[in-house]
Design a protein around this motif. Structure first.
Motif, PDB file in Angstrom:
ATOM      1  N   LEU A 177      11.560   0.003  -0.826  1.00  0.00           N
ATOM      2  CA  LEU A 177      10.294  -0.681  -0.569  1.00  0.00           C
ATOM      3  C   LEU A 177       9.969  -1.680  -1.675  1.00  0.00           C
ATOM      4  O   LEU A 177       9.459  -2.765  -1.403  1.00  0.00           O
ATOM      5  N   GLU A 178      10.267  -1.317  -2.915  1.00  0.00           N
ATOM      6  CA  GLU A 178      10.002  -2.246  -4.009  1.00  0.00           C
ATOM      7  C   GLU A 178      10.885  -3.485  -3.917  1.00  0.00           C
ATOM      8  O   GLU A 178      10.528  -4.540  -4.409  1.00  0.00           O
ATOM      9  N   GLY A 179      12.030  -3.360  -3.243  1.00  0.00           N
ATOM     10  CA  GLY A 179      12.923  -4.497  -3.058  1.00  0.00           C
ATOM     11  C   GLY A 179      12.574  -5.341  -1.846  1.00  0.00           C
ATOM     12  O   GLY A 179      13.146  -6.411  -1.640  1.00  0.00           O
ATOM     13  N   ALA A 180      11.623  -4.892  -1.036  1.00  0.00           N
ATOM     14  CA  ALA A 180      11.237  -5.650   0.165  1.00  0.00           C
ATOM     15  C   ALA A 180      10.487  -6.906  -0.252  1.00  0.00           C
ATOM     16  O   ALA A 180       9.674  -6.876  -1.165  1.00  0.00           O
ATOM     17  N   GLY A 240      12.319   8.970  -3.680  1.00  0.00           N
ATOM     18  CA  GLY A 240      12.721   8.075  -4.759  1.00  0.00           C
ATOM     19  C   GLY A 240      13.528   6.897  -4.238  1.00  0.00           C
ATOM     20  O   GLY A 240      13.325   5.749  -4.649  1.00  0.00           O
ATOM     21  N   LEU A 241      14.448   7.161  -3.317  1.00  0.00           N
ATOM     22  CA  LEU A 241      15.243   6.085  -2.710  1.00  0.00           C
ATOM     23  C   LEU A 241      14.366   5.149  -1.889  1.00  0.00           C
ATOM     24  O   LEU A 241      14.541   3.932  -1.914  1.00  0.00           O
ATOM     25  N   GLY A 278       0.816  -1.206   0.000  1.00  0.00           N
ATOM     26  CA  GLY A 278       0.000   0.000   0.000  1.00  0.00           C
ATOM     27  C   GLY A 278       0.850   1.256   0.000  1.00  0.00           C
ATOM     28  O   GLY A 278       0.544   2.230  -0.696  1.00  0.00           O
ATOM     29  N   ALA A 279       1.949   1.228   0.774  1.00  0.00           N
ATOM     30  CA  ALA A 279       2.856   2.383   0.819  1.00  0.00           C
ATOM     31  C   ALA A 279       3.497   2.616  -0.543  1.00  0.00           C
ATOM     32  O   ALA A 279       3.640   3.763  -0.975  1.00  0.00           O
ATOM     33  N   ILE A 280       3.864   1.543  -1.223  1.00  0.00           N
ATOM     34  CA  ILE A 280       4.462   1.676  -2.560  1.00  0.00           C
ATOM     35  C   ILE A 280       3.482   2.340  -3.514  1.00  0.00           C
ATOM     36  O   ILE A 280       3.830   3.284  -4.233  1.00  0.00           O
ATOM     37  N   ALA A 323      15.803  17.445  -1.339  1.00  0.00           N
ATOM     38  CA  ALA A 323      16.146  16.277  -0.527  1.00  0.00           C
ATOM     39  C   ALA A 323      14.912  15.389  -0.319  1.00  0.00           C
ATOM     40  O   ALA A 323      15.019  14.165  -0.338  1.00  0.00           O
ATOM     41  N   LEU A 324      13.764  16.000  -0.156  1.00  0.00           N
ATOM     42  CA  LEU A 324      12.529  15.241   0.017  1.00  0.00           C
ATOM     43  C   LEU A 324      12.256  14.370  -1.201  1.00  0.00           C
ATOM     44  O   LEU A 324      12.010  13.175  -1.088  1.00  0.00           O
ATOM     45  N   VAL A 325      12.335  14.955  -2.382  1.00  0.00           N
ATOM     46  CA  VAL A 325      12.088  14.206  -3.616  1.00  0.00           C
ATOM     47  C   VAL A 325      13.119  13.090  -3.779  1.00  0.00           C
ATOM     48  O   VAL A 325      12.777  11.948  -4.103  1.00  0.00           O
TER      49      VAL A 325
END
Length: 127
Positions: free
Chosen positions: A102-105, A96-97, A62-64, A90-92
């Protein structure tokens, strides 16, 4: 103190759900045609709060999804109509990081501590 300022203080104090509630009140007013640019800016901030809430609940998928939507709206974040972020670049970059991490979790229960600093970016009301 208005809803925008209260939302900024809540966000700064690590209370993203409560911040979202405050910002949503003003967002609903602005999106009625009064200020579509300001409405888009608050919408992006509300989505960012949602990302943090989902991360706190370890709901990675859901976060992704919400983070992707938030990043799609990044042009609306920094208009300065309603909110002023301390470190917008820095926020952007961090978002992105975090999306990459998260996609790698592998599972919903993977730790999300690398993303825990989401609420540390300062924001204040523009007006």
């Amino acid at each position: 103190m208005d809803n925008v300022q209260r939302g900024c203080e809540l966000f700064a104090n690590g209370k993203p759900f409560e911040a979202h509630e405050e910002w949503e009140t003003r967002w609903n007013e602005l999106r009625q045609g009064i200020d579509p640019v300001g409405a888009a800016e608050l919408h992006a901030a509300i989505l960012l709060c949602g990302v943090r809430v989902l991360l706190d609940k370890k709901r990675i998928r859901g976060a992704i999804a919400l983070l992707k939507r938030t990043l799609e709206l990044r042009d609306a974040w920094f208009t300065g109509c309603v909110l002023v972020w301390d470190k917008p670049e820095a926020l952007v970059a961090d978002l992105g990081l975090w999306l990459e991490k998260l996609e790698g979790a592998s599972t919903e229960s993977d730790p999300v501590s690398a993303c825990a600093a989401l609420g540390t970016f300062g924001v204040k009301a523009a007006r």
